[in-house]
Scaffold this active site. Structure first.
Site, mmCIF file in Angstrom:
data_model
loop_
_atom_site.group_PDB
_atom_site.id
_atom_site.type_symbol
_atom_site.label_atom_id
_atom_site.label_comp_id
_atom_site.label_asym_id
_atom_site.label_seq_id
_atom_site.Cartn_x
_atom_site.Cartn_y
_atom_site.Cartn_z
ATOM 1 N N HIS A 161 -28.608 -9.031 77.683
ATOM 2 C CA HIS A 161 -28.769 -10.212 78.554
ATOM 3 C C HIS A 161 -29.706 -11.255 77.945
ATOM 4 C CE1 HIS A 161 -27.935 -7.214 82.059
ATOM 5 N NE2 HIS A 161 -26.800 -7.788 81.687
ATOM 6 N N GLY A 214 -27.688 -8.230 88.254
ATOM 7 C CA GLY A 214 -26.312 -8.303 88.713
ATOM 8 C C GLY A 214 -25.806 -6.891 88.860
ATOM 9 N N GLY A 271 -24.964 -5.176 86.362
ATOM 10 C CA GLY A 271 -25.895 -4.690 85.354
ATOM 11 C C GLY A 271 -27.191 -5.452 85.550
ATOM 12 N N ARG A 293 -24.631 2.058 86.753
ATOM 13 C CA ARG A 293 -25.386 2.692 85.674
ATOM 14 C C ARG A 293 -26.656 3.329 86.230
ATOM 15 N NH1 ARG A 293 -25.269 -2.606 82.014
ATOM 16 N NH2 ARG A 293 -23.008 -2.807 81.781
ATOM 17 N N ASP A 312 -21.451 -2.410 94.898
ATOM 18 C CA ASP A 312 -21.769 -3.773 95.322
ATOM 19 C C ASP A 312 -22.936 -3.749 96.307
ATOM 20 O OD1 ASP A 312 -21.668 -6.306 96.899
ATOM 21 O OD2 ASP A 312 -19.903 -6.693 95.665
ATOM 22 N N VAL A 317 -27.082 -10.610 92.008
ATOM 23 C CA VAL A 317 -27.986 -10.163 93.067
ATOM 24 C C VAL A 317 -29.246 -11.014 93.087
ATOM 25 C CG1 VAL A 317 -29.366 -8.227 93.925
ATOM 26 C CG2 VAL A 317 -27.096 -7.804 92.962
ATOM 27 N N GLU A 368 -25.315 -18.904 80.868
ATOM 28 C CA GLU A 368 -25.187 -18.421 79.502
ATOM 29 C C GLU A 368 -24.213 -19.276 78.697
ATOM 30 O OE1 GLU A 368 -25.543 -13.709 79.724
ATOM 31 O OE2 GLU A 368 -24.499 -14.545 81.445
#
Length: 395
Positions: free
Chosen positions: A178, A208, A210, A239, A281, A330, A381
């Site tokens: 990231h 997010g 991730g 994860r 989620d 998030v 990004e």
């Protein structure tokens, strides 16, 4: 005006955004899915409308040729001459790419050699870069690496406490991820604060599906939560984040699992999903917890706890913070998440304003008497990719 592509390629997909430069206005975006499979889906957004079609696209070069023709047809571009260059998100740059790079064949081969660190991503990204160079010869192609922002970390942050020879022989170390997002929001926070980033200590929280936390000192990453791969660090959507390796051996023996099966479980069946049994989620888990689902509440508690621990540890690494930034799905959208992370942190000078926190926009959400400025900043990004393409491609 010239136009620059920001490309995020996967093994069977190609996401894109198109920016006009130097205005940096995003004019179109979209995705091509199921490349190499039947019924590939091409989706282009332009002037508030979404254009979608289904056809068979055999490889990335065919995908790019079709996309460019589609963009001409929709009048997104008048001709290929308008395209000044393309910037490509690349997951793993290893220790070789310490910054974004104008890519020649030798560099592309290096991206392929680094596939051990991102086997699902780097080979596909190299393939797409070559396809762009073939379709648009002479136009600069720039690689923007997820890991490059973190190459400024000191040895004490990136080395693991395993025999040093593994680093010397195999480059076994913390690389983080990231990086493009962390860099963008840190620089944007400094701009919003009206201060030189070199004078600021910033904790950036990219949360997010991730998620990772980064300590930024003077504009440089000095520590980050993700590790050799994006599996390490905080609890995420699917994860696990940090886990005692001996626990994995124990579970593998009890369940009769191979290492590949265990890694798949840690990447795709753990985190919020694995603990709650409800969903990966955040919104679904929050709704279940509100209805009295105890496992969902435990999952949220663990989620908040892991983020707070990393924020706390980076306050120590930095010797305090001037700014905390929340970004990504998030981080940008969940006011309750931000409230939980900042709760009872007045001891560190962190105080949230509840009314200001009720937002999904770029906003300062700290209280007037907070010693630490708290911001929610939507990440961009793609814009960072375009800026590096302009910078390195002399556009």
């Amino acid at each position: 005006m010239s136009k620059v592509f920001a490309i995020n390629a996967g093994s069977s997909s190609l996401k894109f955004s198109i920016y006009e430069v130097p205005s940096e206005e995003a004019i179109s975006s979209g995705i091509i899915e199921r490349i190499g499979l039947k019924d590939s889906i091409v989706s282009v957004k332009f002037q508030g409308e979404k254009h979608e079609e289904t056809l068979d696209i055999e490889d990335h070069e065919v995908a790019i040729n079709h996309l460019l023709k589609k963009l001409e047809e929709l009048k997104v571009i008048e001709s290929f001459d308008e395209i000044a260059g393309s910037g490509h998100r690349i997951v793993a740059g290893g220790e070789h790419f310490k910054d974004s790079a104008l890519l020649d064949e030798e560099d592309i081969q290096k991206v392929e050699e680094l596939a051990d660190f991102a086997p699902l991503h780097n080979p596909a990204e190299a393939k797409v870069i070559r396809a762009f160079q073939k379709v648009l010869p002479g136009k600069p192609t720039v690689g923007v690496f997820d890991t490059s922002f973190h190459t400024t970390m000191p040895e004490k942050a990136y080395l693991y406490s395993v025999p040093f020879e593994y680093y010397e022989k195999h480059q076994a170390r913390r690389y983080g991820a990231h990086g493009t997002s962390h860099k963008y929001v840190a620089e944007r926070a400094a701009e919003l604060e009206g201060k030189d980033i070199k004078d600021l200590k910033i904790i950036t929280c990219h949360i997010g599906n991730g998620g990772s936390i980064t300590a930024v000192d003077g504009g440089k990453s000095v520590d980050t939560s993700m590790g050799f791969t994006p599996l390490a660090g905080i609890t995420m959507g699917t994860r696990s984040g940090d886990v005692d390796p001996s626990l994995l051996q124990y579970i593998m023996e009890k369940e009769g699992l191979s290492m590949d099966e265990m890694i798949t479980i840690l990447n795709k069946k753990s985190g919020l999903l694995g603990i709650s049994g409800v969903s990966s989620d955040m919104r679904d888990v929050e709704a279940a917890a509100a209805e009295g689902n105890e496992r969902a509440q435990v999952a949220l508690d663990i989620y908040y706890d892991r983020v707070r621990k990393y924020v706390g540890s980076y306050l120590t690494v930095l010797g305090g913070a001037d700014v905390i930034v929340f970004t990504a799905g998030v981080g940008e959208n969940s006011a309750s998440f931000r409230e939980e992370i900042c709760k009872d942190m007045e001891w560190a000078g962190i105080k949230l304003d509840s009314e200001r926190n009720d937002t999904r926009d770029e906003a300062k959400i700290s209280a007037d008497d907070s010693k630490v400025a708290i911001w929610t900043i939507p990440t961009d990004e793609e814009l960072m990719i375009v800026r590096d393409t302009v910078r390195l491609g002399n556009i």
